[in-house]
Design an enzyme around this catalytic site. Structure first.
Site, PDB file in Angstrom:
ATOM      1  N   ASN A   1      -7.414   1.961   9.505  1.00 45.69           N
ATOM      2  CA  ASN A   1      -6.139   2.160  10.194  1.00 45.69           C
ATOM      3  C   ASN A   1      -6.439   2.133  11.675  1.00 45.69           C
ATOM      4  O   ASN A   1      -7.376   2.793  12.137  1.00 45.69           O
ATOM      5  CB  ASN A   1      -5.516   3.521   9.854  1.00 45.69           C
ATOM      6  CG  ASN A   1      -5.069   3.621   8.406  1.00 45.69           C
ATOM      7  OD1 ASN A   1      -5.151   2.648   7.651  1.00 45.69           O
ATOM      8  ND2 ASN A   1      -4.591   4.795   8.024  1.00 45.69           N
TER       9      ASN A   1
ATOM     10  N   GLU B   1      -3.621  -0.084   8.002  1.00 50.77           N
ATOM     11  CA  GLU B   1      -2.445   0.310   8.785  1.00 50.77           C
ATOM     12  C   GLU B   1      -2.633  -0.162  10.217  1.00 50.77           C
ATOM     13  O   GLU B   1      -3.728  -0.049  10.775  1.00 50.77           O
ATOM     14  CB  GLU B   1      -2.265   1.841   8.882  1.00 50.77           C
ATOM     15  CG  GLU B   1      -1.715   2.505   7.657  1.00 50.77           C
ATOM     16  CD  GLU B   1      -1.572   4.011   7.830  1.00 50.77           C
ATOM     17  OE1 GLU B   1      -1.335   4.489   8.969  1.00 50.77           O
ATOM     18  OE2 GLU B   1      -1.703   4.712   6.813  1.00 50.77           O
TER      19      GLU B   1
ATOM     20  N   TYR C   1      -4.617   2.262  15.606  1.00 48.65           N
ATOM     21  CA  TYR C   1      -3.433   2.437  16.451  1.00 48.65           C
ATOM     22  C   TYR C   1      -3.689   2.376  17.948  1.00 48.65           C
ATOM     23  O   TYR C   1      -2.812   1.994  18.690  1.00 48.65           O
ATOM     24  CB  TYR C   1      -2.712   3.745  16.113  1.00 48.65           C
ATOM     25  CG  TYR C   1      -2.028   3.688  14.772  1.00 48.65           C
ATOM     26  CD1 TYR C   1      -0.798   3.064  14.633  1.00 48.65           C
ATOM     27  CD2 TYR C   1      -2.641   4.202  13.624  1.00 48.65           C
ATOM     28  CE1 TYR C   1      -0.167   2.968  13.401  1.00 48.65           C
ATOM     29  CE2 TYR C   1      -2.017   4.112  12.387  1.00 48.65           C
ATOM     30  CZ  TYR C   1      -0.782   3.498  12.283  1.00 48.65           C
ATOM     31  OH  TYR C   1      -0.176   3.399  11.064  1.00 48.65           O
TER      32      TYR C   1
ATOM     33  N   ARG D   1       0.857  -1.189   0.000  1.00 48.52           N
ATOM     34  CA  ARG D   1       0.000   0.000   0.000  1.00 48.52           C
ATOM     35  C   ARG D   1       0.895   1.241   0.000  1.00 48.52           C
ATOM     36  O   ARG D   1       1.736   1.398   0.885  1.00 48.52           O
ATOM     37  CB  ARG D   1      -0.912  -0.012   1.236  1.00 48.52           C
ATOM     38  CG  ARG D   1      -1.725   1.247   1.366  1.00 48.52           C
ATOM     39  CD  ARG D   1      -2.809   1.181   2.446  1.00 48.52           C
ATOM     40  NE  ARG D   1      -3.409   2.501   2.484  1.00 48.52           N
ATOM     41  CZ  ARG D   1      -3.272   3.386   3.469  1.00 48.52           C
ATOM     42  NH1 ARG D   1      -2.617   3.075   4.569  1.00 48.52           N
ATOM     43  NH2 ARG D   1      -3.796   4.579   3.374  1.00 48.52           N
TER      44      ARG D   1
ATOM     45  N   HIS E   1      -3.057  11.061   0.549  1.00 44.88           N
ATOM     46  CA  HIS E   1      -2.535  10.822   1.907  1.00 44.88           C
ATOM     47  C   HIS E   1      -2.019  12.176   2.419  1.00 44.88           C
ATOM     48  O   HIS E   1      -0.816  12.333   2.694  1.00 44.88           O
ATOM     49  CB  HIS E   1      -1.450   9.746   1.880  1.00 44.88           C
ATOM     50  CG  HIS E   1      -1.163   9.106   3.215  1.00 44.88           C
ATOM     51  ND1 HIS E   1      -1.298   7.763   3.453  1.00 44.88           N
ATOM     52  CD2 HIS E   1      -0.754   9.635   4.400  1.00 44.88           C
ATOM     53  CE1 HIS E   1      -0.962   7.486   4.716  1.00 44.88           C
ATOM     54  NE2 HIS E   1      -0.634   8.621   5.318  1.00 44.88           N
TER      55      HIS E   1
HETATM   56  C1  GBH Z   1      -1.409   7.241  10.407  1.00 45.78           C
HETATM   57  O1  GBH Z   1      -1.739   8.379  11.088  1.00 45.78           O
HETATM   58  C2  GBH Z   1      -1.015   7.715   9.069  1.00 45.78           C
HETATM   59  O2  GBH Z   1      -1.872   7.298   8.038  1.00 45.78           O
HETATM   60  C3  GBH Z   1       0.416   7.470   8.739  1.00 45.78           C
HETATM   61  O3  GBH Z   1       0.808   8.325   7.711  1.00 45.78           O
HETATM   62  C4  GBH Z   1       1.242   7.633   9.984  1.00 45.78           C
HETATM   63  O4  GBH Z   1       2.607   7.612   9.748  1.00 45.78           O
HETATM   64  C5  GBH Z   1       0.856   6.533  10.929  1.00 45.78           C
HETATM   65  O5  GBH Z   1      -0.505   6.528  11.155  1.00 45.78           O
HETATM   66  C6  GBH Z   1       1.572   6.590  12.252  1.00 45.78           C
HETATM   67  O6  GBH Z   1       1.303   7.795  12.904  1.00 45.78           O
HETATM   68  O7  GBH Z   1      -7.864  11.936  17.159  1.00 45.78           O
HETATM   69  O8  GBH Z   1      -7.695  14.315  17.330  1.00 45.78           O
HETATM   70  O9  GBH Z   1      -6.748  12.941  19.041  1.00 45.78           O
HETATM   71  C7  GBH Z   1      -2.176   8.292  12.364  1.00 45.78           C
HETATM   72  C8  GBH Z   1      -1.833   9.597  13.027  1.00 45.78           C
HETATM   73  C9  GBH Z   1      -2.413   9.784  15.279  1.00 45.78           C
HETATM   74  C10 GBH Z   1      -3.163  11.398  13.733  1.00 45.78           C
HETATM   75  C11 GBH Z   1      -3.399  10.245  16.241  1.00 45.78           C
HETATM   76  C12 GBH Z   1      -4.176  11.871  14.684  1.00 45.78           C
HETATM   77  C13 GBH Z   1      -4.818  11.834  16.998  1.00 45.78           C
HETATM   78  C14 GBH Z   1      -5.556  13.089  16.770  1.00 45.78           C
HETATM   79  N1  GBH Z   1      -2.863  10.004  13.947  1.00 45.78           N
HETATM   80  N2  GBH Z   1      -3.762  11.609  16.034  1.00 45.78           N
HETATM   81  S1  GBH Z   1      -7.079  13.069  17.621  1.00 45.78           S
END
Ligand code: GBH
Length: 454
Positions: free
Chosen positions: A297, A359, A299, A79, A123
């Protein structure tokens, strides 16, 4: 220790992900136009240590070697994203053939390596020229996006297996409301207008894809990638519950609603009052196009509490970790059951449509030995725990079709710069040497056996 082998369904798609600005470099080479991320990173104080994506992983020049590495690791799919301003330097109008050629060479190299191409059109790196015409808060941006998408469908529609319109439109919109992502405007009204144009742009692009130009419908599938984290109310009371609902609706409902159900979350729209985007007749029908898959995605897990000083949505968020699992180098919690909880909540909304984890990954303070090798046992354990939860989700009937680890290699982690390392492959930035970590070798084994050991 008892070992349980969890075997994934046949054809489960194993991959890894990257994005254009985070790996390509060559920000102004071969006719590429400036993007909002070029501008943002070049602005003092925006990115940690003043780092930029000017060179990043130099993937623009090292693409062939990187594809060879993916093949060596046994990836079934890759991807990546396409830089809009590399293809259309001004965002609209003339095509930069050299930029478009790069993506054609990439897709062909993947084809030769037997790796399915999964291309994301947006992106976050909007052409700066379009930002100057109002950017995503301007609803014309939806049409500009569909026109740009059509250029890619026409050229690569016979070879790309999966298209995603946007990556995490939630974060693109945060770039208008906040200061952490490009363009960093800090304008709440612009944030909500951007959300609506992003939805319209998604719908117009899907519509263009289905229309299929002169050659009829294209071969691949089309969908969208949303960031779907797990949210739990901090307490049992009404205030925390409603604050949690606002958080979920702002981050997810404003996209899941229009795209999968043809409507915006009502309580949030009422809450926003005059900040709610203007919706014109026909808009919701346009956003609500049939799509082929949902990319997720994932996390982390947030605990949400009502907070009087909690900004527009009156909430505060804290990270949740499973006891003993600590946090990542970015301070994010690690809570494996969260990934399954989201699938169980969103699955029914997707009504059986294929879902991919587009992701998932962890930033670690990797330390390499003299040869560049990293023995990242923590990352192996992270992925293993996530895969076990995904396998359980499949057992419970979720139509999950694949998993893409974020990221193939260490890269430019947006405003956090190069310090957080997410890769399966270590990148030594001064020399650009790539060295697969222990996690890469382990993941190759998972792919080969289509299974994970519990
Ligand atoms: C992804 O972003 C991206 O797609 C990627 O490019 C990046 O490198 C990867 O993950 C790792 O970071 O919900 O208002 O509290 C995730 C990044 C992390 C951005 C959490 C928003 C919380 C904002 N996100 N962040 S909020």
């Amino acid at each position: 220790m008892s070992m349980l082998t969890r075997i994934f369904p046949e054809g489960f798609l194993w991959g890894a992900a990257t994005s254009a600005y985070q790996i390509e470099g060559s920000w102004n080479e071969d006719g590429k136009g400036e993007s909002v991320w070029d501008r943002f990173a070049h602005t003092m104080g925006r990115v940690a240590r003043g780092e930029t994506g000017d060179v990043a992983c130099d993937h623009y020049h090292r693409m062939k070697g990187d594809v060879a590495l993916m093949k060596e690791l046994g990836l079934r799919a890759y991807r990546f994203s396409i830089s809009w301003s590399r293809v259309l330097p001004e965002g609209t109008g003339a095509v930069n053939e050299r930029g478009l050629d790069f993506y054609e060479r990439l897709v062909d190299a993947l084809g030769e390596a037997g790796i399915a191409a999964n291309a994301t059109l947006n992106h976050w790196d909007l052409p700066q020229a379009l930002e100057e015409r109002g950017g995503w808060p301007n609803r014309d941006c939806a049409r500009w996006f569909a026109d740009y998408s059509r250029v890619l469908f026409e050229r690569l529609g016979d070879r790309v297996a999966m298209w995603a319109t946007h990556n995490e439109p939630h974060v693109t919109a945060l770039g208008y409301g906040g200061a952490d992502f490009a363009p960093g405007r800090c304008d709440a009204a612009a944030e909500y207008r951007a959300i609506h144009s992003l939805n319209l742009g998604h719908g117009e692009a899907v519509h263009a894809f289905r229309a299929g130009g002169k050659r009829g419908p294209y071969a691949g599938k089309i969908g969208i990638v949303l960031d779907l984290h797990h949210y739990v109310p901090a307490g049992e009371g009404e205030q925390d519950r409603l604050a949690c609902e606002r958080a979920v609706d702002r981050a997810q409902g404003v996209f899941l609603g229009p795209i999968l159900q043809g409507r915006y979350p009502e309580r949030l729209m009422e809450w926003l009052g005059p900040l709610a985007p203007e919706i014109r007749a026909g808009d919701l029908e346009l956003c609500f196009q049939p799509i082929d898959f949902l990319g997720m995605n994932h996390y982390f897990t947030f605990k949400i509490a009502y907070a009087h000083r909690g900004g527009l949505l009156r909430h505060s968020a804290t990270q949740v970790s499973e006891p003993g699992l600590g946090e990542t180098a970015l301070g994010w919690g690690v809570n494996p059951i969260g990934i399954r909880a989201v699938l169980e909540r969103v699955g029914p909304m997707a009504r059986g449509m294929p879902i991919y984890i587009s992701e998932n990954g962890t930033a670690m303070r990797d330390e390499s030995d003299a040869s560049g090798y990293v023995e990242d046992r923590g990352r192996v354990n992270f992925i293993r725990r996530m895969l076990i939860e995904l396998h359980k989700a499949i057992e419970s009937g979720i139509n999950l079709r694949g998993y893409f680890y974020w990221s193939l290699m260490d890269n430019f982690e947006w405003a956090s710069g190069y310090e957080p390392r997410f890769g399966l492959v270590r990148v030594d930035f001064p020399t650009q040497r790539r060295t697969p970590k222990l996690s890469a070798r382990w993941y190759s084994g998972v792919i080969e056996h289509n299974a994970v050991e519990e």
